[in-house]
Design a protein around this motif. Structure first.
Motif, PDB file in Angstrom:
ATOM      1  N   LEU A 161      59.819 -29.193 -26.354  1.00  0.00           N
ATOM      2  CA  LEU A 161      58.669 -30.110 -26.286  1.00  0.00           C
ATOM      3  C   LEU A 161      57.372 -29.427 -26.707  1.00  0.00           C
ATOM      4  CD1 LEU A 161      58.874 -32.373 -23.109  1.00  0.00           C
ATOM      5  CD2 LEU A 161      59.236 -32.990 -25.490  1.00  0.00           C
ATOM      6  N   ASN A 202      55.864 -40.236 -20.170  1.00  0.00           N
ATOM      7  CA  ASN A 202      55.234 -38.971 -19.837  1.00  0.00           C
ATOM      8  C   ASN A 202      55.569 -37.864 -20.848  1.00  0.00           C
ATOM      9  OD1 ASN A 202      54.047 -36.921 -18.471  1.00  0.00           O
ATOM     10  ND2 ASN A 202      55.696 -36.711 -16.959  1.00  0.00           N
ATOM     11  N   LEU A 203      54.542 -37.410 -21.528  1.00  0.00           N
ATOM     12  CA  LEU A 203      54.644 -36.348 -22.547  1.00  0.00           C
ATOM     13  C   LEU A 203      53.233 -35.817 -22.754  1.00  0.00           C
ATOM     14  CD1 LEU A 203      56.636 -37.535 -25.702  1.00  0.00           C
ATOM     15  CD2 LEU A 203      57.170 -35.587 -24.258  1.00  0.00           C
ATOM     16  N   ASP A 241      67.117 -31.786 -15.694  1.00  0.00           N
ATOM     17  CA  ASP A 241      66.400 -31.670 -14.427  1.00  0.00           C
ATOM     18  C   ASP A 241      67.277 -30.917 -13.426  1.00  0.00           C
ATOM     19  OD1 ASP A 241      64.403 -33.293 -15.452  1.00  0.00           O
ATOM     20  OD2 ASP A 241      64.981 -35.078 -14.312  1.00  0.00           O
ATOM     21  N   ALA A 255      65.655 -34.806 -21.088  1.00  0.00           N
ATOM     22  CA  ALA A 255      65.532 -33.491 -20.454  1.00  0.00           C
ATOM     23  C   ALA A 255      66.730 -33.104 -19.613  1.00  0.00           C
ATOM     24  CB  ALA A 255      64.295 -33.543 -19.538  1.00  0.00           C
ATOM     25  N   ARG A 298      56.419 -34.427  -3.568  1.00  0.00           N
ATOM     26  CA  ARG A 298      57.343 -33.490  -4.203  1.00  0.00           C
ATOM     27  C   ARG A 298      56.583 -32.323  -4.806  1.00  0.00           C
ATOM     28  NH1 ARG A 298      59.201 -36.743  -9.580  1.00  0.00           N
ATOM     29  NH2 ARG A 298      57.318 -36.333 -10.767  1.00  0.00           N
ATOM     30  N   ASP A 339      59.427 -43.833 -13.908  1.00  0.00           N
ATOM     31  CA  ASP A 339      59.787 -44.129 -15.309  1.00  0.00           C
ATOM     32  C   ASP A 339      60.697 -45.353 -15.373  1.00  0.00           C
ATOM     33  OD1 ASP A 339      58.514 -41.692 -16.066  1.00  0.00           O
ATOM     34  OD2 ASP A 339      60.255 -40.664 -15.266  1.00  0.00           O
ATOM     35  N   THR A 365      63.567 -39.119  -8.140  1.00  0.00           N
ATOM     36  CA  THR A 365      63.245 -38.680  -9.503  1.00  0.00           C
ATOM     37  C   THR A 365      63.460 -39.813 -10.500  1.00  0.00           C
ATOM     38  OG1 THR A 365      64.087 -36.515  -8.906  1.00  0.00           O
ATOM     39  CG2 THR A 365      63.675 -36.900 -11.260  1.00  0.00           C
ATOM     40  N   GLY A 366      62.479 -40.012 -11.328  1.00  0.00           N
ATOM     41  CA  GLY A 366      62.618 -41.009 -12.386  1.00  0.00           C
ATOM     42  C   GLY A 366      62.312 -42.427 -11.934  1.00  0.00           C
ATOM     43  N   SER A 378      60.148 -37.725 -22.647  1.00  0.00           N
ATOM     44  CA  SER A 378      61.032 -36.559 -22.592  1.00  0.00           C
ATOM     45  C   SER A 378      62.476 -36.985 -22.349  1.00  0.00           C
ATOM     46  CB  SER A 378      60.571 -35.618 -21.470  1.00  0.00           C
ATOM     47  OG  SER A 378      60.427 -36.325 -20.258  1.00  0.00           O
ATOM     48  N   GLY A 435      64.614 -36.838 -17.575  1.00  0.00           N
ATOM     49  CA  GLY A 435      63.577 -37.033 -18.594  1.00  0.00           C
ATOM     50  C   GLY A 435      63.008 -38.429 -18.529  1.00  0.00           C
ATOM     51  N   TRP A 463      63.008 -29.375 -16.210  1.00  0.00           N
ATOM     52  CA  TRP A 463      62.094 -29.588 -15.079  1.00  0.00           C
ATOM     53  C   TRP A 463      62.872 -29.485 -13.772  1.00  0.00           C
ATOM     54  CZ3 TRP A 463      62.193 -33.492 -11.312  1.00  0.00           C
ATOM     55  CH2 TRP A 463      61.062 -33.557 -10.490  1.00  0.00           C
ATOM     56  N   PHE A 499      63.975 -29.389 -22.955  1.00  0.00           N
ATOM     57  CA  PHE A 499      62.979 -29.357 -21.870  1.00  0.00           C
ATOM     58  C   PHE A 499      63.692 -29.316 -20.508  1.00  0.00           C
ATOM     59  CE2 PHE A 499      60.613 -32.028 -18.772  1.00  0.00           C
ATOM     60  CZ  PHE A 499      59.466 -31.259 -18.646  1.00  0.00           C
ATOM     61  N   TRP A 505      49.486 -32.974 -16.857  1.00  0.00           N
ATOM     62  CA  TRP A 505      48.626 -33.103 -18.045  1.00  0.00           C
ATOM     63  C   TRP A 505      47.164 -33.169 -17.659  1.00  0.00           C
ATOM     64  CZ3 TRP A 505      51.530 -31.359 -21.526  1.00  0.00           C
ATOM     65  CH2 TRP A 505      52.881 -31.657 -21.541  1.00  0.00           C
TER      66      TRP A 505
HETATM   67  P1  AMP Z   1      59.083 -39.423 -12.276  1.00  0.00           P
HETATM   68  O1  AMP Z   1      59.921 -39.073 -11.077  1.00  0.00           O
HETATM   69  O2  AMP Z   1      59.123 -40.864 -12.627  1.00  0.00           O
HETATM   70  O3  AMP Z   1      57.710 -38.872 -12.199  1.00  0.00           O
HETATM   71  O4  AMP Z   1      59.756 -38.691 -13.530  1.00  0.00           O
HETATM   72  C1  AMP Z   1      60.546 -37.567 -13.434  1.00  0.00           C
HETATM   73  C2  AMP Z   1      61.003 -37.160 -14.836  1.00  0.00           C
HETATM   74  O5  AMP Z   1      59.870 -36.690 -15.591  1.00  0.00           O
HETATM   75  C3  AMP Z   1      62.006 -36.027 -14.794  1.00  0.00           C
HETATM   76  O6  AMP Z   1      63.250 -36.513 -15.240  1.00  0.00           O
HETATM   77  C4  AMP Z   1      61.441 -34.948 -15.703  1.00  0.00           C
HETATM   78  O7  AMP Z   1      62.364 -34.486 -16.644  1.00  0.00           O
HETATM   79  C5  AMP Z   1      60.255 -35.602 -16.401  1.00  0.00           C
HETATM   80  N1  AMP Z   1      59.113 -34.709 -16.473  1.00  0.00           N
HETATM   81  C6  AMP Z   1      58.608 -33.925 -15.475  1.00  0.00           C
HETATM   82  N2  AMP Z   1      57.552 -33.213 -15.929  1.00  0.00           N
HETATM   83  C7  AMP Z   1      57.355 -33.562 -17.231  1.00  0.00           C
HETATM   84  C8  AMP Z   1      56.426 -33.164 -18.260  1.00  0.00           C
HETATM   85  N3  AMP Z   1      55.457 -32.266 -18.013  1.00  0.00           N
HETATM   86  N4  AMP Z   1      56.550 -33.745 -19.488  1.00  0.00           N
HETATM   87  C9  AMP Z   1      57.502 -34.645 -19.721  1.00  0.00           C
HETATM   88  N5  AMP Z   1      58.410 -35.044 -18.815  1.00  0.00           N
HETATM   89  C10 AMP Z   1      58.357 -34.520 -17.586  1.00  0.00           C
END
Ligand code: AMP
Length: 308
Positions: free
Chosen positions: A103, A124-125, A12, A10, A93, A237, A233-234, A8, A27, A82, A80, A152
């Motif tokens: 999306l 994550n998607l 946030d 996105a 969280r 990722d 956050t993130g 994603s 994202g 979040w 998208f 998911w």
């Molecule tokens: P993390 O903190 O590594 O879990 O990732 C957070 C990121 O995941 C945020 O920047 C969101 O935009 C993204 N995110 C949250 N929920 C979803 C989802 N259902 N599908 C895709 N991306 C998501």
């Protein structure tokens, strides 16, 4: 090795004990892409955004050497969104809002230059979209890595299990590993997940580090104890991006390189959490990253003498 990333891109909105953001860029694909860009300049990012997404952000991804031809911009549609809120224990969280928007009907298209990429990182998607990317590749990559989340597991259980069967490495956090496997101890959870198909599973434990399991080995890397943590956050990722980026740079996917990659991923995640959103990943240098990796090495370096 060339890296193809899907995830994603996105907006946030984040609230932590240290502050609250408005709408900021986030994202999974964005964090993975930025993090991996410090290790490889051969990375294509597949995603979709609405026409409300800032062109300047797409430019900054390109400036980091990321090929964005795989990011579709949908006219008249919304990106998208979040929103999440962290507790005082920032390993916990609550997701406040998930608006799939563009999306919801995302049909990923693989840029021609990235057909034949050696490493595929499925950020994550929706698992159905992750699976489509695998199916659209004309040549199987050397390594398929997948991240996912509880959302998911709750909304697309069967597709998720099907997609997990197709990947080599699954990266998830501890709670997700428990939810996915129905097992409490991470050792049992990892075993069950490995029985589903992946040959390696990485379990992230936030500020408590990350485990890498394969059928015969367990490896652990702590997280760096930081003075300042404002927004996790993130981080997951960013870890994944550093992990695959390091493998691509090394050109090797052996267990030993995968272990070093866990340290590289953890170092990248430590930069991510020090600032809100993607800010901590925007102005790094090789020197800063190397220094941080050395802090990890020193953190766990000790002599154990036999006492008689
Ligand atoms: P993390 O903190 O590594 O879990 O990732 C957070 C990121 O995941 C945020 O920047 C969101 O935009 C993204 N995110 C949250 N929920 C979803 C989802 N259902 N599908 C895709 N991306 C998501």
């Amino acid at each position: 090795m060339r890296l193809l990333t899907v995830g994603s891109v996105a907006f946030d909105a984040v609230e932590t004990p240290f502050g609250k953001t408005g709408r900021i860029v986030g994202g999974a694909g964005t964090y993975i892409g930025l993090s991996a860009s410090y290790f490889t300049s051969s990375q294509g990012l597949i995603s979709v955004v609405g026409d409300d997404f800032p062109k300047a952000t797409l430019d900054s991804l390109r400036n980091r050497g990321i090929d964005t031809t795989g990011i579709q911009v949908k006219e008249g549609e919304k990106t998208f969104f979040w929103a999440g809120k962290y507790h005082r224990d920032m390993n916990i969280r609550d997701t406040l809002t998930t608006e799939l928007n563009v999306l919801e009907h995302f049909d990923p298209v693989i840029p021609e230059d990235y057909q034949g990429a050696e490493v595929l990182m499925l950020g994550n998607l929706a698992p159905s979209v992750q699976k489509k990317v695998i199916q659209h590749l004309r040549q199987p990559p050397q390594l398929i890595v997948m991240d996912t989340m509880n959302f998911w597991m709750e909304t697309a259980w069967e597709e998720l299990k099907e997609t997990i069967r197709l990947v080599d490495v699954l990266i998830i956090n501890d709670e997700e590993a428990r939810q996915l496997s129905g097992e409490y101890t991470l050792v049992k959870a990892a075993k069950k997940i490995l029985d589903e198909g992946p040959r390696c599973v990485i379990v992230k434990k936030g500020e408590h580090g990350a485990f890498l399991f394969d059928r015969a080995h367990t490896f652990f890397c702590p997280a760096l104890p930081l003075e300042k943590v404002v927004d996790p956050t993130g981080a997951g990722d960013t870890f994944a991006g550093g992990w695959v980026g390091y493998l691509c740079k090394s050109g090797d996917i052996s267990l030993e390189t995968m272990k070093s990659a866990v340290v590289a991923g953890s170092a990248m995640a430590s930069f991510c959490v020090e600032q809100f959103g993607t800010e901590g990943l925007m102005h790094l240098s090789q020197e800063k990253i190397d220094k941080r990796v050395q802090q990890f090495v020193q953190l766990v370096d000790f002599n154990m003498e036999t006492v008689t």
